[in-house]
Scaffold this active site. Structure first.
Site, short mmCIF file in Angstrom:
data_model
loop_
_atom_site.label_atom_id
_atom_site.label_comp_id
_atom_site.label_asym_id
_atom_site.label_seq_id
_atom_site.Cartn_x
_atom_site.Cartn_y
_atom_site.Cartn_z
N HIS A 1 23.73 1.08 -85.30
CA HIS A 1 23.63 1.18 -83.63
C HIS A 1 22.62 -0.86 -83.58
O HIS A 1 22.74 -1.28 -84.60
CB HIS A 1 21.69 1.74 -83.32
CG HIS A 1 21.94 3.38 -83.04
ND1 HIS A 1 22.37 3.57 -81.61
CD2 HIS A 1 21.46 3.97 -83.79
CE1 HIS A 1 22.66 5.16 -82.66
NE2 HIS A 1 22.04 5.26 -83.83
N ALA A 2 23.33 -1.03 -82.45
CA ALA A 2 22.89 -2.57 -81.91
C ALA A 2 23.61 -3.18 -83.82
O ALA A 2 24.26 -3.96 -83.43
CB ALA A 2 21.54 -3.04 -82.01
#
Length: 86
Positions: free
Chosen positions: A15-16
């Protein structure tokens, strides 16, 4: 087609920031790289594709790709997926 099974150890999954690093590294390879999880596949060079897979810590993913230099790219992608400091 070459394949490698990778266990995601990053506590936040892909994620991210880890996903961005993953996609940047995949994009440095001229050939096609695909990530598979649970029967779904996404282009490893697509941030939206990677983020939409919901890859979390403890998940197992399969990297698929072709080309002469695919193994070093697999090594780098695996290192990102397993880096617990990101």
């Amino acid at each position: 087609m070459n394949q490698r099974i990778v266990e995601v150890k990053n506590p936040h999954g892909l994620h991210a920031r880890p996903a961005a690093l993953f996609v940047q590294k995949a994009a440095s390879f001229p050939g096609k790289i695909v990530v598979e999880k649970g029967g779904k596949e996404a282009d490893a060079k697509s941030i939206l594709g990677i983020m939409s897979m919901g890859i979390e810590c403890g998940d197992t993913i399969t990297l698929k790709g072709e080309g002469d230099q695919i193994e070093p790219v697999f090594d780098a992608l695996e290192a990102i997926a397993q880096d617990t400091s990101l």
